[in-house]
Design an enzyme around this catalytic site. Structure first.
Site, PDB file in Angstrom:
ATOM      1  N   ARG A 252      -8.230  -0.557   5.668  1.00  0.00           N
ATOM      2  CA  ARG A 252      -7.431   0.457   4.970  1.00  0.00           C
ATOM      3  C   ARG A 252      -6.115  -0.133   4.472  1.00  0.00           C
ATOM      4  NH1 ARG A 252      -6.267   5.671   8.181  1.00  0.00           N
ATOM      5  NH2 ARG A 252      -5.066   5.848   6.292  1.00  0.00           N
TER       6      ARG A 252
ATOM      7  N   ARG B 139       1.923  14.355  13.615  1.00  0.00           N
ATOM      8  CA  ARG B 139       2.304  14.162  12.217  1.00  0.00           C
ATOM      9  C   ARG B 139       2.285  15.443  11.375  1.00  0.00           C
ATOM     10  NH1 ARG B 139      -0.336   8.623  10.153  1.00  0.00           N
ATOM     11  NH2 ARG B 139       1.431   8.689   8.755  1.00  0.00           N
TER      12      ARG B 139
ATOM     13  N   ILE C  18       9.197   6.665  16.701  1.00  0.00           N
ATOM     14  CA  ILE C  18       8.782   7.398  15.496  1.00  0.00           C
ATOM     15  C   ILE C  18       7.533   8.247  15.768  1.00  0.00           C
ATOM     16  CG2 ILE C  18       8.217   7.210  13.020  1.00  0.00           C
ATOM     17  CD1 ILE C  18      11.017   6.108  13.685  1.00  0.00           C
TER      18      ILE C  18
ATOM     19  N   CYS D  20      -3.389  12.595  13.814  1.00  0.00           N
ATOM     20  CA  CYS D  20      -4.210  11.385  13.734  1.00  0.00           C
ATOM     21  C   CYS D  20      -3.981  10.578  14.995  1.00  0.00           C
ATOM     22  CB  CYS D  20      -3.920  10.598  12.465  1.00  0.00           C
ATOM     23  SG  CYS D  20      -2.473   9.564  12.535  1.00  0.00           S
TER      24      CYS D  20
ATOM     25  N   LYS E 224       0.832  -1.217   0.000  1.00  0.00           N
ATOM     26  CA  LYS E 224       0.000   0.000   0.000  1.00  0.00           C
ATOM     27  C   LYS E 224       0.859   1.257   0.000  1.00  0.00           C
ATOM     28  CE  LYS E 224      -1.504   1.450   4.189  1.00  0.00           C
ATOM     29  NZ  LYS E 224      -1.202   2.819   4.605  1.00  0.00           N
ATOM     30  N   ASN E 225       1.871   1.287   0.887  1.00  0.00           N
ATOM     31  CA  ASN E 225       2.643   2.527   1.045  1.00  0.00           C
ATOM     32  C   ASN E 225       3.634   2.776  -0.099  1.00  0.00           C
ATOM     33  OD1 ASN E 225       1.214   3.067   3.303  1.00  0.00           O
ATOM     34  ND2 ASN E 225       2.839   2.563   4.769  1.00  0.00           N
TER      35      ASN E 225
ATOM     36  N   ARG F  20      -4.226  10.587   5.175  1.00  0.00           N
ATOM     37  CA  ARG F  20      -3.166  11.591   5.229  1.00  0.00           C
ATOM     38  C   ARG F  20      -2.246  11.535   4.013  1.00  0.00           C
ATOM     39  NH1 ARG F  20      -1.700  13.831   9.745  1.00  0.00           N
ATOM     40  NH2 ARG F  20       0.357  13.949   8.839  1.00  0.00           N
TER      41      ARG F  20
ATOM     42  N   ASP G 189       5.712   0.338  12.007  1.00  0.00           N
ATOM     43  CA  ASP G 189       4.485  -0.316  11.531  1.00  0.00           C
ATOM     44  C   ASP G 189       4.393  -1.785  11.956  1.00  0.00           C
ATOM     45  OD1 ASP G 189       3.700   2.033  10.374  1.00  0.00           O
ATOM     46  OD2 ASP G 189       4.223   1.465   8.324  1.00  0.00           O
TER      47      ASP G 189
HETATM   48  N1  EPU Z   1       7.628  14.450  10.747  1.00  0.00           N
HETATM   49  C1  EPU Z   1       7.834  15.772  11.036  1.00  0.00           C
HETATM   50  N2  EPU Z   1       7.713  16.693  10.027  1.00  0.00           N
HETATM   51  C2  EPU Z   1       7.401  16.324   8.756  1.00  0.00           C
HETATM   52  C3  EPU Z   1       7.202  14.963   8.462  1.00  0.00           C
HETATM   53  C4  EPU Z   1       7.325  14.040   9.479  1.00  0.00           C
HETATM   54  O1  EPU Z   1       8.111  16.148  12.176  1.00  0.00           O
HETATM   55  O2  EPU Z   1       7.295  17.207   7.887  1.00  0.00           O
HETATM   56  C5  EPU Z   1       7.771  13.444  11.823  1.00  0.00           C
HETATM   57  C6  EPU Z   1       6.468  12.675  12.094  1.00  0.00           C
HETATM   58  O3  EPU Z   1       5.608  13.370  12.956  1.00  0.00           O
HETATM   59  C7  EPU Z   1       6.994  11.377  12.669  1.00  0.00           C
HETATM   60  C8  EPU Z   1       8.308  11.166  11.916  1.00  0.00           C
HETATM   61  O4  EPU Z   1       8.656  12.434  11.367  1.00  0.00           O
HETATM   62  O5  EPU Z   1       7.256  11.553  14.041  1.00  0.00           O
HETATM   63  C9  EPU Z   1       8.253  10.156  10.796  1.00  0.00           C
HETATM   64  O6  EPU Z   1       7.116  10.393   9.990  1.00  0.00           O
HETATM   65  P1  EPU Z   1       7.082  10.109   8.440  1.00  0.00           P
HETATM   66  O7  EPU Z   1       6.852  11.408   7.729  1.00  0.00           O
HETATM   67  O8  EPU Z   1       8.244   9.296   8.031  1.00  0.00           O
HETATM   68  O9  EPU Z   1       5.745   9.261   8.300  1.00  0.00           O
HETATM   69  P2  EPU Z   1       4.741   9.341   7.100  1.00  0.00           P
HETATM   70  O10 EPU Z   1       5.481   9.565   5.853  1.00  0.00           O
HETATM   71  O11 EPU Z   1       3.602  10.240   7.439  1.00  0.00           O
HETATM   72  C10 EPU Z   1       4.852   6.795   6.456  1.00  0.00           C
HETATM   73  C11 EPU Z   1       3.872   5.673   6.333  1.00  0.00           C
HETATM   74  C12 EPU Z   1       3.426   5.257   7.729  1.00  0.00           C
HETATM   75  C13 EPU Z   1       4.650   4.822   8.519  1.00  0.00           C
HETATM   76  C14 EPU Z   1       5.681   5.961   8.555  1.00  0.00           C
HETATM   77  C15 EPU Z   1       6.977   5.592   9.246  1.00  0.00           C
HETATM   78  C16 EPU Z   1       2.835   6.084   4.184  1.00  0.00           C
HETATM   79  C17 EPU Z   1       1.631   6.483   3.423  1.00  0.00           C
HETATM   80  N3  EPU Z   1       2.731   6.100   5.528  1.00  0.00           N
HETATM   81  O12 EPU Z   1       4.152   7.859   7.109  1.00  0.00           O
HETATM   82  O13 EPU Z   1       2.560   4.144   7.559  1.00  0.00           O
HETATM   83  O14 EPU Z   1       4.287   4.494   9.831  1.00  0.00           O
HETATM   84  O15 EPU Z   1       5.977   6.381   7.208  1.00  0.00           O
HETATM   85  O16 EPU Z   1       7.565   4.515   8.615  1.00  0.00           O
HETATM   86  O17 EPU Z   1       3.859   5.730   3.608  1.00  0.00           O
HETATM   87  C18 EPU Z   1       0.799   2.700   8.139  1.00  0.00           C
HETATM   88  O18 EPU Z   1       0.916   2.163   7.019  1.00  0.00           O
HETATM   89  O19 EPU Z   1       0.102   2.199   9.064  1.00  0.00           O
HETATM   90  C19 EPU Z   1       1.486   3.948   8.413  1.00  0.00           C
HETATM   91  C20 EPU Z   1       1.121   4.770   9.390  1.00  0.00           C
END
Ligand code: EPU
Length: 417
Positions: A396, A121, A326, A116, A22-23, A92, A304
């Site tokens: 999801r 996030r 994380i 969320c 999915k991701n 998101r 995850d």
């Molecule tokens: N963060 C910031 N600023 C930003 C972006 C992120 O402070 O601009 C922080 C976040 O709050 C968090 C950390 O950085 O504490 C890591 O977040 P990241 O941005 O890497 O997460 P994401 O891209 O929103 C993706 C996956 C998540 C997975 C995380 C970590 C997708 C669509 N989602 O989220 O997947 O947990 O990376 O590996 O790729 C899931 O599938 O259940 C899921 C939540």
């Protein structure tokens, strides 16, 4: 709203086919916006989040069609540049259309994703990276409004190796003028898969999978014809199921090289891995041994997988310390596991799990995607019946989970509430 009813304690045996990731599929679908024409994306799981991304693309004017595990997207008639609140609030990852819209059409209006269940996030790193590339960005009435005549290559250092942030910036850089360097980039396999998909469209990208990604902008990109990688988190979830139920499950079509940390920790817990003609055989023989995990960006132990691993540790033969690094609120499953008799205490980002002999079935509430998966893992080994409410969270991210489990002998049924 559906619920799952699971009678635990059965030994499972057979083959589980792992779906596409999915991701990885979500950013690749967003990347189709970079081209003009028909994109064909294969091995896409049939899931709610994929449908949401499809609706979002359709809302922009794209043609979207999902036929089993193939997605067709026609980007010839993109005429709207907005991701509305109603779609972004349900997923998101909708933020992933910001980069492609801005770099190809020079403008985008995307609802700001709120916090969320698992954490606040923010998306500040997506936005500051795009600003470095010359975008003008303002926040107005809950929306990100971004403009740029032509994005320019830039050196961007990410304070945190954000996954979707790296993806958004890499996508934006493919059509920018000049060279972009993303430093401290996320190294997750889904980022590498997106880079490979972009390269297949004609993008010039080097270093994906490492901490510095170099992207040289090109004038145009062609539509996608691409196959998405297998879902490492779905595979990891079935590995913990094999462990907690002392079962013998063969995972077909998974990529174990994306799961090194998970496999390492599961081996410490006593789970056996063997390669078989059909795929990777995962065998649980004894009560799991206790071991500690700390979640980290890839190649560390994935956040995850934390909830599912905690379910496994809740019946281990000792005490396990689980640290979540994380997301600040990713222990929502703890209260539900406790309802099943687990002995878990939480202080800040650390959970102490004292293994109990056996969990007992109970009525439970799913709170987020991976928390729901951990409840399924726990319920499959528990004594008696567990009812998991609000499983739309599970839908999801897990394709046909109950069908796959039924096929290997689990007593599980979906009931309409
Ligand atoms: N963060 C910031 N600023 C930003 C972006 C992120 O402070 O601009 C922080 C976040 O709050 C968090 C950390 O950085 O504490 C890591 O977040 P990241 O941005 O890497 O997460 P994401 O891209 O929103 C993706 C996956 C998540 C997975 C995380 C970590 C997708 C669509 N989602 O989220 O997947 O947990 O990376 O590996 O790729 C899931 O599938 O259940 C899921 C939540």
């Amino acid at each position: 709203m559906d619920k799952l009813v699971i009678k635990g304690g059965k030994k499972l045996k057979g083959i589980v086919e792992i779906s596409g990731a999915k991701n990885a599929a979500l950013p690749i679908m967003a990347a189709s916006l970079l081209s003009n024409g028909y994109s064909n994306i294969k091995n896409v799981p049939f899931l709610r989040d994929i449908m949401t991304m499809g609706r979002l693309l359709a809302n922009l004017g794209a043609g979207f069609h999902q036929e089993k595990n193939r997605v067709l997207i026609n980007t010839e008639r993109i005429r709207i540049f907005e991701a509305p609140y109603d779609l972004v609030r349900t997923m998101r990852a909708s933020i992933l259309v910001l980069g492609p819209l801005l770099t190809r059409y020079g403008r985008a209006k995307v609802s700001l994703p709120g916090g969320c269940a698992i954490g606040a996030r923010p998306i500040n790193l997506h936005l500051s990276g795009l600003e470095k590339m010359g975008a003008e960005i303002k926040l107005e009435s809950g929306y990100v409004i971004a403009k740029a005549k032509k994005l320019k290559g830039a050196s961007i250092y990410l304070d945190i190796p954000t996954v979707t942030g790296t993806e958004n910036l890499m996508i934006a850089a493919t059509l920018a003028k000049g060279v972009t360097l993303i430093e401290n980039a996320a190294k997750e396999p889904e980022v590498t898969d997106l880079a490979n998909a972009l390269i297949s469209m004609g993008a010039k990208i080097e270093g994906a999978g490492g901490s510095i990604i170099r992207i040289e902008g090109v004038h145009e990109l062609k539509p996608l014809d691409y196959r998405v990688i297998p879902d490492r988190i779905e595979a990891g979830t079935f590995m913990t199921i094999a462990g907690i139920t002392c079962s013998d499950i063969t995972l077909k079509g998974c990529s174990p090289e994306h799961l090194d940390a998970t496999v390492f920790k599961l081996k410490e817990a006593g789970i056996i891995f063997e390669s078989a003609p059909e795929g990777l055989r995962v065998i649980g023989k004894t009560r799991p041994h206790s071991t500690n995990v700390t979640t980290m960006p890839y190649p560390g132990f994935p956040t995850d997988m934390q909830a599912q691993f905690m379910a496994l540790m809740s019946i281990s033969d000792g005490t396990s310390i689980i640290r979540e690094n994380i997301f600040e609120n990713r222990f929502m499953h703890v209260a539900e596991l406790r309802r099943m008799g687990a002995d878990i205490s939480v202080e800040g980002g650390t959970a102490t799990v004292k293994g109990v002999e056996r969990l007992k079935g109970a009525p439970l509430m799913a709170t987020d995607l991976r928390a729901s998966a951990s409840l399924v893992v726990a319920a499959l080994s528990a004594k008696g019946e567990t009812v998991i409410h609000r499983i739309y969270h599970l839908d999801r991210g897990y394709e046909k989970m109950e069908e796959k489990l039924k096929k290997i002998g689990a007593e599980i049924k979906r009931v309409k509430e």
